[in-house]
Write an enzyme that holds these catalytic residues in place. Structure first.
Site, PDB file in Angstrom:
ATOM      1  N   LYS A 137       0.827  -1.219   0.000  1.00 12.70           N
ATOM      2  CA  LYS A 137       0.000   0.000   0.000  1.00 12.70           C
ATOM      3  C   LYS A 137       0.855   1.261   0.000  1.00 12.70           C
ATOM      4  O   LYS A 137       0.557   2.219  -0.710  1.00 12.70           O
ATOM      5  CB  LYS A 137      -0.960   0.002   1.198  1.00 12.70           C
ATOM      6  CG  LYS A 137      -2.071  -1.026   1.051  1.00 12.70           C
ATOM      7  CD  LYS A 137      -3.276  -0.726   1.930  1.00 12.70           C
ATOM      8  CE  LYS A 137      -4.414  -1.679   1.560  1.00 12.70           C
ATOM      9  NZ  LYS A 137      -5.590  -1.567   2.390  1.00 12.70           N
ATOM     10  N   LYS A 195      -5.014  -9.873  -6.521  1.00  9.67           N
ATOM     11  CA  LYS A 195      -6.233 -10.251  -5.805  1.00  9.67           C
ATOM     12  C   LYS A 195      -7.354  -9.265  -6.101  1.00  9.67           C
ATOM     13  O   LYS A 195      -7.098  -8.087  -6.352  1.00  9.67           O
ATOM     14  CB  LYS A 195      -5.945 -10.387  -4.308  1.00  9.67           C
ATOM     15  CG  LYS A 195      -6.460  -9.317  -3.433  1.00  9.67           C
ATOM     16  CD  LYS A 195      -6.191  -9.536  -1.968  1.00  9.67           C
ATOM     17  CE  LYS A 195      -6.346  -8.198  -1.278  1.00  9.67           C
ATOM     18  NZ  LYS A 195      -7.229  -8.121  -0.169  1.00  9.67           N
ATOM     19  N   LYS A 202     -11.092  -3.885  -3.366  1.00 12.04           N
ATOM     20  CA  LYS A 202     -11.963  -2.705  -3.454  1.00 12.04           C
ATOM     21  C   LYS A 202     -11.235  -1.532  -4.065  1.00 12.04           C
ATOM     22  O   LYS A 202     -11.839  -0.662  -4.680  1.00 12.04           O
ATOM     23  CB  LYS A 202     -12.404  -2.281  -2.047  1.00 12.04           C
ATOM     24  CG  LYS A 202     -13.226  -3.279  -1.310  1.00 12.04           C
ATOM     25  CD  LYS A 202     -13.715  -2.628  -0.005  1.00 12.04           C
ATOM     26  CE  LYS A 202     -13.818  -3.636   1.102  1.00 12.04           C
ATOM     27  NZ  LYS A 202     -12.687  -3.562   2.043  1.00 12.04           N
TER      28      LYS A 202
HETATM   29  N1  AQP Z   1      -9.780 -11.211  -3.127  1.00 15.43           N
HETATM   30  C1  AQP Z   1     -10.085 -11.781  -1.977  1.00 15.43           C
HETATM   31  N2  AQP Z   1     -10.279 -13.108  -1.890  1.00 15.43           N
HETATM   32  C2  AQP Z   1     -10.604 -13.704  -0.705  1.00 15.43           C
HETATM   33  N3  AQP Z   1     -10.781 -13.006   0.439  1.00 15.43           N
HETATM   34  C3  AQP Z   1     -10.588 -11.668   0.393  1.00 15.43           C
HETATM   35  N4  AQP Z   1     -10.670 -10.700   1.337  1.00 15.43           N
HETATM   36  C4  AQP Z   1     -10.409  -9.508   0.764  1.00 15.43           C
HETATM   37  N5  AQP Z   1     -10.139  -9.656  -0.520  1.00 15.43           N
HETATM   38  C5  AQP Z   1     -10.236 -10.988  -0.792  1.00 15.43           C
HETATM   39  C6  AQP Z   1     -11.027 -10.953   2.731  1.00 15.43           C
HETATM   40  O1  AQP Z   1     -12.100 -10.094   3.064  1.00 15.43           O
HETATM   41  C7  AQP Z   1     -11.963  -9.724   4.446  1.00 15.43           C
HETATM   42  C8  AQP Z   1     -12.127  -8.253   4.592  1.00 15.43           C
HETATM   43  O2  AQP Z   1     -11.115  -7.563   3.921  1.00 15.43           O
HETATM   44  P1  AQP Z   1     -10.987  -6.009   4.181  1.00 15.43           P
HETATM   45  O3  AQP Z   1     -12.114  -5.288   3.622  1.00 15.43           O
HETATM   46  O4  AQP Z   1     -10.722  -5.748   5.615  1.00 15.43           O
HETATM   47  O5  AQP Z   1      -9.694  -5.536   3.522  1.00 15.43           O
HETATM   48  P2  AQP Z   1      -8.921  -5.964   2.310  1.00 15.43           P
HETATM   49  O6  AQP Z   1      -8.395  -7.344   2.456  1.00 15.43           O
HETATM   50  O7  AQP Z   1      -7.878  -4.943   2.215  1.00 15.43           O
HETATM   51  O8  AQP Z   1      -9.983  -5.882   1.134  1.00 15.43           O
HETATM   52  P3  AQP Z   1      -9.685  -5.248  -0.228  1.00 15.43           P
HETATM   53  O9  AQP Z   1     -10.822  -5.410  -1.101  1.00 15.43           O
HETATM   54  O10 AQP Z   1      -8.367  -5.743  -0.743  1.00 15.43           O
HETATM   55  O11 AQP Z   1      -9.586  -3.718   0.142  1.00 15.43           O
HETATM   56  P4  AQP Z   1      -8.500  -2.681  -0.287  1.00 15.43           P
HETATM   57  O12 AQP Z   1      -8.502  -2.689  -1.772  1.00 15.43           O
HETATM   58  O13 AQP Z   1      -9.017  -1.397   0.289  1.00 15.43           O
HETATM   59  O14 AQP Z   1      -7.194  -3.123   0.290  1.00 15.43           O
HETATM   60  C9  AQP Z   1     -10.636 -10.272   4.936  1.00 15.43           C
HETATM   61  O15 AQP Z   1     -10.867 -11.456   5.667  1.00 15.43           O
HETATM   62  C10 AQP Z   1      -9.900 -10.579   3.663  1.00 15.43           C
HETATM   63  O16 AQP Z   1      -8.997 -11.653   3.837  1.00 15.43           O
END
Ligand code: AQP
Length: 354
Positions: free
Chosen positions: A133, A216, A219
């Site tokens: 990040k 992956k 969001k």
């Molecule tokens: N691509 C994914 N596949 C499986 N599990 C996923 N998780 C996130 N992306 C995937 C799981 O969702 C939960 C919540 O995640 P989060 O919202 O706290 O943060 P994150 O992992 O940072 O989600 P994003 O979408 O990747 O957000 P950004 O883009 O803002 O960083 C967790 O249990 C995570 O493992």
């Protein structure tokens, strides 16, 4: 008593990765008779958990984590409600699970400070999420983003949680949580914190971007076509799968043959997870099929699974006062438990508590 804790950031629309990797498993764990901290490794984790009595489930919306990158205050508040609506629409029942917002439970932050005094910088330097990040912008080289994993450890340990259902990307943070818990227990000559076990469950533990099978689904990806959002309508879902990057081969008849085909593997994985089956079973049905057949079938399946949830989210969002009430009740419950644990931690450390 075994206890389950997990959370998601209110940083925009939740996507299929969040749902299949985490949220859906939260619902399964909520509805299981539950766990034993030392699960029998020969059985699947959910089966091991199911062997014992019921667990307490705590599911939070981690807005303190969200502000580690810039947020618009209005949008953040709205996003907290949307995330709560998504939890409930996916099947989290506020009568069975405690559903709350992290910033309404101050013991998370207080424990984080205490735990930070047991966390060597070397451990944080190894965390890949910070590196990924902060590499996007020098403006993100902030203490909060760097210390994020210590707050996550506090989120879990303040409940003395035994099991944490997450996607695979959170595995490293869970290992750090266990290290911090051990460091605290050692230093205070106690066994106050159980070592929480990650619950990385199902076929889709790491859902990949629809545009690039090596990244992956996330969001924050700038391309909306990289993800299926839980609020996407049927037409959008169909369009996104249609445009999903693939190779030109037909689907193979065995899972091993998917290993070198990241995009194909991802779509088959999504299908298997949505259909509650295995990749092998999907290939048995679709071996030899081209994308012209598989993609529409996948889109239909996704629409059938997601449409009722999207509709329920819409209904819940139409009544924000009721959502707020659920979150207020959840915070009261979470505060009662965490204040008790915080007093015990303070006693062990020699801090004031009364
Ligand atoms: N691509 C994914 N596949 C499986 N599990 C996923 N998780 C996130 N992306 C995937 C799981 O969702 C939960 C919540 O995640 P989060 O919202 O706290 O943060 P994150 O992992 O940072 O989600 P994003 O979408 O990747 O957000 P950004 O883009 O803002 O960083 C967790 O249990 C995570 O493992």
């Amino acid at each position: 008593m075994n206890r389950i804790l997990s959370g998601m950031q209110p940083t925009g629309n939740l996507h299929l990765g969040n749902y299949l990797g985490a949220l859906r498993n939260w619902v399964k764990l909520q509805d299981l008779p539950t766990p034993k901290a030392s699960a029998d490794k020969s059985t699947k984790p959910t089966e091991a958990l199911a062997k014992e009595g019921k667990a307490e489930c705590y599911y939070c919306i981690v807005d303190l984590h969200a502000i580690t990158v810039p947020q618009d205050p209005q949008k953040l508040r709205q996003s907290v409600r949307e995330t709560a609506a998504a939890y409930i629409a996916a099947g989290i029942d506020p009568a069975k699970s405690t559903l709350f917002v992290q910033s309404a439970v101050p013991a998370h932050s207080e424990l984080m400070w205490i735990l930070s005094t047991y966390t060597p910088l070397g451990w944080l330097n190894r965390m890949t999420q910070y590196k990924d990040k902060s590499a996007k912008s020098r403006d993100l080289e902030l203490l909060g983003l760097y210390a994020y994993p210590v707050l996550m450890a506090a989120d879990i340990l303040i409940y003395r949680a035994t099991h944490v259902p997450v996607g695979e990307d959170q595995k490293q943070h869970l290992e750090l949580t266990r290290d911090i818990a051990q460091a605290f227990n050692r230093a205070t000559n106690s066994d106050f914190f159980p070592l929480p076990e990650p619950q990385i469950l199902g076929e889709a533990t790491r859902v990949m971007s629809l545009r690039d099978g090596t990244k992956k689904m996330s969001k924050s990806d700038e391309s909306d076509y990289s993800r299926i959002s839980l609020t996407d309508d049927a037409d959008t879902i169909v369009k996104k799968f249609k445009k999903a990057t693939t190779d030109s081969d037909v689907l193979p008849d065995n899972v091993k043959a998917l290993e070198a085909r990241a995009e194909a593997d991802n779509l088959v994985t999504i299908y298997a997870a949505l259909n509650d089956t295995t990749k092998a079973a999907v290939l048995k049905e679709y071996a030899g099929s081209g994308w012209g057949k598989f993609k529409p079938a996948l889109a239909d399946l996704a629409v059938a699974k997601l449409a009722p949830m999207t509709e329920k989210m819409r209904q819940l969002m139409a009544d924000p006062a009721s959502l707020d009430q659920i979150l207020i009740r959840g915070a009261e419950h979470a505060n009662a438990l965490t204040q008790k644990h915080l007093r015990e931690v303070k006693n062990l450390v020699g801090l004031w508590s009364f």
